[in-house]
Motif scaffolding. Structure first.
Motif, short mmCIF file in Angstrom:
data_model
loop_
_atom_site.label_atom_id
_atom_site.label_comp_id
_atom_site.label_asym_id
_atom_site.label_seq_id
_atom_site.Cartn_x
_atom_site.Cartn_y
_atom_site.Cartn_z
N THR A 26 60.24 7.20 12.62
CA THR A 26 61.19 8.33 12.67
C THR A 26 61.03 9.01 14.02
OG1 THR A 26 59.51 9.68 11.65
CG2 THR A 26 61.21 8.83 10.18
N ARG A 54 60.43 -0.60 9.69
CA ARG A 54 61.47 0.44 9.73
C ARG A 54 60.86 1.80 9.41
NH1 ARG A 54 66.60 -1.88 6.71
NH2 ARG A 54 67.54 0.02 7.52
N GLU A 114 66.73 3.72 13.06
CA GLU A 114 66.99 4.26 11.72
C GLU A 114 68.18 3.58 11.08
OE1 GLU A 114 65.11 8.70 12.47
OE2 GLU A 114 67.30 8.45 12.38
N ALA A 127 65.84 6.81 18.08
CA ALA A 127 65.70 6.87 16.62
C ALA A 127 66.98 6.41 15.94
CB ALA A 127 65.33 8.30 16.19
N THR A 128 68.14 6.80 16.52
CA THR A 128 69.41 6.44 15.89
C THR A 128 69.57 4.92 15.79
OG1 THR A 128 70.38 6.82 18.06
CG2 THR A 128 70.78 8.51 16.39
#
Ligand code: AMP
Ligand code: MG
Length: 413
Positions: free
Chosen positions: A126, A123, A62, A58-59
């Motif tokens: 999550t 994008r 995101e 996720a990092t």
């Protein structure tokens, strides 16, 4: 004479669930569980992907990193050998275990691939997207299905997931079916003068089968004491014996007397209803000595015996109301009593003063709810007249002018 409500109460008081046995899952449809069933494992047993796509961090996504290096491919059934580091992804199939380091899956449709590189087009992702965590569906050690649950396809699927190849269920009752009458000939015969075909036997076999019991058709007993006595004895090897005919007040209605002679104790005879008023119900408790007999002649521990009126529509209605309640009770189904629904009447109808009546009816489900039509029915012998019926509409017996649009209670079969 008993009311229908009293007859139901007597059935509930006298019947209890049959014993249980382990059965292969394939044979368990519509049977009731006789024990609680606990999850032996977490379900799912590992964190897994819900989609075909790319397992990513996720990092990374995101922060807007949209181009990642693909380091491995994981199919369902494989175990991950690599962990995902910064800037990396693993191509993953639905059902495959999530690799270490990944915390979401991007759907394949939201990516483009260029050799080692995958480009993430969206994008809107999550942490947790398109993955399911271990134990979300069931935790090992918790009760998932409770005793008494009726086994539908869904619940059989759950038992399979829990590793229950054989489920402990209440066994199906055997139901002997015995038509009585000197006038009866077999279905494949052209009736002679005064004769009619034995339609009740095939009808009762089908009804009892639909109720989840095991029918045991015994053919016809003639209207004499010897034949009745012999065939009743055969019928008492089953859990339930259902007779048709011979329970009214005629000279040759010998059934109640022969049942008493066979040791079956009357619980009720005659119910305030139409059709089916002469219906008879009794019980025989068998002594321990009986169990010493050979299996071929062994009796059930307890027999439940129904004498249904011979007129086919009476026979049908009494089977749906009383035999069905008994079978549901023996199978451990809740609720055992017939469940009625309210349906909108489709016609005007004049009801005269009468006994409480179960009128053959056609219930149709419409977007506005169930509707009901009373079929043009000419009495308890008129089976063909009921051909379109799939239900019984309840009329209280009070004289009444029914108007289309009113609500009527119906029991469907
Ligand atoms: P019962 O109840 O024996 O007096 O029979 C009532 C009516 O139902 C008579 O007209 C019988 O001929 C008819 N009936 C009795 N048994 C059957 C059967 N197995 N199949 C069709 N009709 C029957
Ligand atoms: Mg008869």
């Amino acid at each position: 004479m008993h009311s229908v409500a009293q007859a139901f109460q007597l059935l509930m008081n006298h019947l209890s669930t049959l014993g249980s046995q382990r059965m292969p899952l394939f044979d368990c449809l519509n049977l009731s569980l006789a024990e609680d069933v606990v999850a032996d494992l977490d379900s799912p047993p590992f964190d897994k992907s819900l989609m075909d796509g790319y397992a990513v961090r996720a990092t990374d996504v995101e922060r807007g990193t949209v181009s990642l290096r693909v380091i491995d491919l994981l199919a369902a059934g494989q175990t991950p050998t690599k962990a995902i580091g910064p800037g990396e992804a693993i191509q993953i199939m639905t059902g495959a275990p999530l690799p270490l380091g990944a915390d979401l899956v991007v759907k394949i449709e939201e990516t483009t691939r260029d050799h080692e590189q995958v480009h993430i087009k969206t994008r809107c992702v999550t942490r947790g997207t398109n993955i399911v965590r271990r134990g979300v569906s069931a935790r090992a050690g918790t009760v998932i299905l409770h005793a008494g649950a009726k086994l539908s396809g869904l619940r059989i699927g759950i038992l399979a997931e829990l590793g229950q190849a054989r489920a402990l269920v209440h066994r199906r009752p055997t139901v002997a079916i015995l038509a009585t009458g000197d006038e009866l000939v077999s279905v494949d015969t052209l009736p002679g003068p005064g004769q009619i075909r034995n339609s009740n036997e095939a009808m009762l076999v089908a009804q009892v089968q639909a109720m989840g019991a095991i029918p045991v058709p015994l053919g016809v007993a003639r209207d004499n004491r010897e034949d009745l006595r012999d065939k009743i004895q055969t019928g008492l090897r089953s859990d339930v014996l259902v007779l048709s005919g011979g329970v009214s007040a005629g000279m040759f209605d010998l059934v109640p007397n022969e049942l008493r002679e066979a040791g079956v104790q009357e619980v009720f005879h005659k119910v305030e209803m139409k059709p089916g008023k002469p219906v008879w119900f009794g019980i025989r408790d068998n002594t321990v000595a009986d169990s010493k007999n050979s299996p071929a002649t062994r009796l059930a521990a307890r027999n439940y015996v129904f004498g249904l009126p011979g007129n086919p529509v009476s026979c049908l209605v009494c089977c749906e109301l009383f035999v069905r309640t008994a079978i549901r009770r023996l199978l451990g189904e809740e609720p055992a009593l017939p469940q009625s629904i309210e349906a909108r009447l489709q016609q005007d109808f004049v009801a005269k003063r009468d006994r409480p009546t179960y009128h053959p009816a056609l219930v149709t489900w419409t977007p506005a709810g169930p509707t009901v039509i009373l079929v043009p029915w000419r009495g308890s012998s008129d089976l063909c007249g009921t051909v379109t019926a799939n239900s019984m509409a309840f009329l209280s017996g009070q004289p009444k002018q029914y108007v289309a649009g009113e609500s009527l209670s119906v029991i469907s079969w």
